[in-house]
Every structure is written in structure tokens, then in C-alpha cells.
Design an enzyme around this catalytic site. Structure first.
Site, PDB file in Angstrom:
ATOM      1  CB  SER A  40      43.698  41.580  39.293  1.00  0.00           C
ATOM      2  OG  SER A  40      44.244  42.341  40.349  1.00  0.00           O
ATOM      3  CE  LYS A  95      41.689  45.624  40.611  1.00  0.00           C
ATOM      4  NZ  LYS A  95      41.921  44.259  40.076  1.00  0.00           N
TER       5      LYS A  95
END
Length: 201
Positions: A40, A95
Site C-alpha cells: 500500500s 500511511k
């Protein structure tokens, strides 16, 4: 007068105890190691990267709680952070911070806008030429106090603030800021020497 000495086994146990205590203090308050298991955050972070995360970046917490002993200012734009997944606190996610408290975030046709301005994001990749409504057109939303809007760099293959039931990452749920890649392997035996020692940004 003869000198009294401890038994070697006692000295060994003392040394081991001190080492364990120091390791626990370092892991609890200063740095912790994490492994990247998914794509990701490609290409910034690769599957098989091993990271050190600075747990002191945003403050010091009472161990095993969300309560701060000493609180510092929160993450800034583009910080890469490790945090408790908002929809399941038992899982850690990593993230990039896109929005901080007060920011208005919107995604239009895969482009991210912050406070009305389109972001220049050279770290972002797109691997899907198609469009999905919520993933590729989202918001606008205003980031609440003590909360953050986070996205993966691999935008088409990232479960992030666009898709979570609980959109924002609370400051209290942040583990720390990604600091450096201390080891990296592609598969079982292929060491990526060029990535070792790289700062995360």
C-alpha cells in the site's frame, strides 16, 4: 583482605536483566521495529522493508495506554506514521499524513486537494486506470481536532482514510513516525542492500 566476587552465573543474570530492561525502555519510549507486509506504500516502502519507528516524535505515553506523560505537537503534512487501524485497534497500519486538524481534504478524479489546492505528490503511483467512486472521488471532509487524514502512496491499492468506516486517525492512536529502513529483503534470500540505512520520507 581477600576480595569478594559474585558468582559468574549471578553476574550473567544481572547483565541479562539490565539488557532486557534497557531493551524494554527503548522499545516502549524511543524506537520500535516494524515490517512492511503489503504494497500500500509502494514505491516509497517495499514489501520486506524493516523499519525503525521513532515513538518519541509526538510525545511520550504511559506504557500500554493512550495517555501522554509528555505531549508534543502532532504529525505534519507528508509524515509517514504507524498507528492503530481505526476500524481495528489491534492492527497497526502505516500511511502518509495528508491532512492535519482544520484541513479540508477532497479527492477528485484521483487528484488530492487540500484546502482547495491540488497537491504535487511525486511519491504517488496509480496502478488502476479505472475509477471507483469513493476511492477516486471523495469528500470534501474537514479534519477534526487531534485527528489526521492518511493515505497510502499506492493510491489504487491502499485501504486508507477514504475507505475506512472511521475516516480519521486519532493522535492518541499514533505509535510513532517512520524513521529509517534498517533491513530490506525481496523474498527469502535477496537482500536489497541499497535500501538499508535509507531515511523514510
Amino acid at each position: 583482605m581477600s576480595e569478594l566476587r559474585k558468582h559468574p552465573f549471578v553476574e550473567f543474570l544481572e547483565a541479562i536483566t539490565v539488557a532486557v530492561v534497557l531493551a524494554l525502555i527503548i522499545r516502549t519510549f524511543i524506537v520500535q521495529a516494524y515490517t512492511i507486509p503489503s504494497g500500500s506504500m509502494l514505491e516509497t516502502l517495499q514489501i520486506g522493508d524493516y523499519l525503525l519507528v521513532n515513538k518519541f516524535s509526538y510525545g511520550v505515553k504511559v506504557p500500554f495506554t493512550h495517555n501522554y506523560i509528555m505531549e508534543r505537537s502532532g504529525p505534519e503534512h507528508d509524515d509517514i506514521i504507524v498507528f492503530e487501524y481505526p476500524d481495528n485497534p489491534d492492527v497497526d497500519y502505516i500511511k502518509r499524513v495528508i491532512g492535519v486538524p482544520g484541513d479540508v481534504i477532497e479527492v477528485r478524479d484521483k487528484k488530492v486537494y487540500r484546502n482547495g489546492q491540488m497537491l504535487d505528490e511525486p511519491y504517488v503511483i496509480h496502478k488502476d486506470s479505472g475509477f471507483e467512486l469513493r476511492r477516486d472521488n471523495f469528500g470534501p471532509v474537514t479534519v477534526p481536532e487531534d485527528s489526521y487524514f492518511c493515505m497510502g502512496d499506492n493510491r489504487d491499492q491502499s485501504q486508507d482514510s477514504r475507505l475506512w468506516r472511521n475516516t480519521f486517525v486519532k493522535k492518541e492512536a499514533i505509535r510513532g513516525k517512520a524513521l529509517v529502513i534498517y533491513w530490506s529483503m525481496d523474498g527469502i534470500s535477496n537482500i536489497r542492500w541499497g535500501r538499508i540505512g535509507s531515511l523514510v520520507h
